[in-house]
Design an enzyme around this catalytic site. Sequence first.
Site, PDB file in Angstrom:
ATOM      1  CG  PHE A 136      -1.952   1.078   1.157  1.00 58.48           C
ATOM      2  CD1 PHE A 136      -3.130   0.885   0.458  1.00 58.48           C
ATOM      3  CD2 PHE A 136      -1.737   2.303   1.762  1.00 58.48           C
ATOM      4  CE1 PHE A 136      -4.081   1.887   0.370  1.00 58.48           C
ATOM      5  CE2 PHE A 136      -2.686   3.317   1.681  1.00 58.48           C
ATOM      6  CZ  PHE A 136      -3.865   3.103   0.984  1.00 58.48           C
ATOM      7  CG  ASP A 205       0.637  -1.471   7.419  1.00 60.98           C
ATOM      8  OD1 ASP A 205      -0.433  -1.830   7.940  1.00 60.98           O
ATOM      9  OD2 ASP A 205       0.716  -0.526   6.613  1.00 60.98           O
ATOM     10  CE1 TYR A 230      -8.760   2.539   6.982  1.00 65.59           C
ATOM     11  CE2 TYR A 230      -8.080   4.253   8.525  1.00 65.59           C
ATOM     12  CZ  TYR A 230      -7.863   3.520   7.366  1.00 65.59           C
ATOM     13  OH  TYR A 230      -6.743   3.765   6.611  1.00 65.59           O
ATOM     14  CE  LYS A 231      -7.154  -1.025   5.740  1.00 70.16           C
ATOM     15  NZ  LYS A 231      -7.749  -0.369   4.590  1.00 70.16           N
ATOM     16  NE  ARG A 379      -9.473  -4.129  -1.608  1.00 66.38           N
ATOM     17  CZ  ARG A 379      -8.986  -3.319  -0.669  1.00 66.38           C
ATOM     18  NH1 ARG A 379      -7.775  -3.497  -0.227  1.00 66.38           N
ATOM     19  NH2 ARG A 379      -9.694  -2.330  -0.183  1.00 66.38           N
TER      20      ARG A 379
END
Length: 420
Positions: A136, A205, A230-231, A379
């Site tokens: 990312f 990460d 937030y995931k 995805r």
Amino acid sequence: MQHDKQAGQNPVISRQTCIDRDQVDPLAHFRDAFLIPDGVVYLDGNSLGAMADAAPVHVARVVEREWGGDLIKSWNSAGWFDLPLTLGNKLAPLIGAAAGEVVVTDSTSVNLFKLLWAAADMRPGRSKIILEGSNFPTDNYVAQGIAAARGLEVVLAERDAIADAIDEDTAAICITHVHYKTGHINDMAALTAKAHAAGALAIWDLCHTAGAMPVDLNAHRVDFAVGCTYKYLNGGPGSPAFLFVAKRHLAVARQPITGWWGHNAPFAFDPAYTPAPDIRQFLTGTQPIVSLSLTGVGLDLMCAADMAQVRAKSVALTELFIALVEQRCAKHGFTLISPRDAGDRGSQVAFAHRHGYEIMRAMIERGVVGDFRAPDIARFGFAPLYVRHVDVWDAVDVLTDVMDSGAWRDPRYAKREAVT
Ligand SMILES: Cc1ncc(COP(=O)(O)O)c(C=O)c1O
């Protein structure tokens, strides 16, 4: 939606089979704690987790009672000031950390800046920071910024080349555990050990790991880690991230954004900066209390779940999705980008398709929400607390219909939106 079709040799799993699996799912009751809109199959919890039912009441309490009613007293009476640590301690067991090693604060990017900088200071004379090239991008951007400021070198290696890139000149590796596009799991044990053997530090990460699968930072002697809430932790849009510092480094690691919240005595208002001796040193300034407090609602739900069961369900859902797509959409040109072996895969599945964007737009319009990652990846994320087996079946049913009917060809779907 009830029919069973036959494709190739293998019988297609029926919708009823999926319903039966949901009935014996030990995590099934968690779905009732989330608001999933009617008619929506939500397969994007790997981007933005669903809202906990308790969230609106919680926010109303923070805003109306704690802020509106108690005003500034709430820094003490509602525990606002200690929230980064309180939440960090709550989150710690989910990632194999101990109390006092985690704070919830700032964004993943900012936290990574702090930790990478600290790591570079701890390895003077070493010039390399190694990251995965297809990671990312924010992690790589942060590393590039630090490298430019400090005269270091960013080495971007692809997954199979990371270990070989580590050498005596490496200050730190900074690797994402579960790849954001493919869901591929990088080997935390092996890469951390390799980094340590070369005298380098290992930063991980955990954005696509925390809340999706168990991970044991201390068992692998990881040095530092970051991740978002937030995931899979369902903290809400833009909720603060977390950072982990192994206890053995707390006395020496020094972060560069030396604000008053990281001071040993913030309310002494000392003109000189003295870092707090503990994890509080990794804080910087005043926290976004409403959002931070809301993070606790998602965390409470996650902490009530057995992570082994979460992982088992995640594997079952992703296996089911892959099997159904390959059976029912075999002729439509999808290529599995995620690892086929569940042991190498996080809680998401990515399929490449030349028209992935249009297909995803067509699915979203029909209530199946996944997302798209350029250039051609559709995805799908499977958050085990609220995604059911029957959702997987329904999602593939919609995909099959979108493909068989050619509905994705509608020119409306080709127009790109700002967030995909
Ligand atoms: C691996 C990874 N790191 C970092 C981020 C985001 O960082 P930030 O929270 O600073 O926006 C993401 C977002 O999806 C991600 O997938």
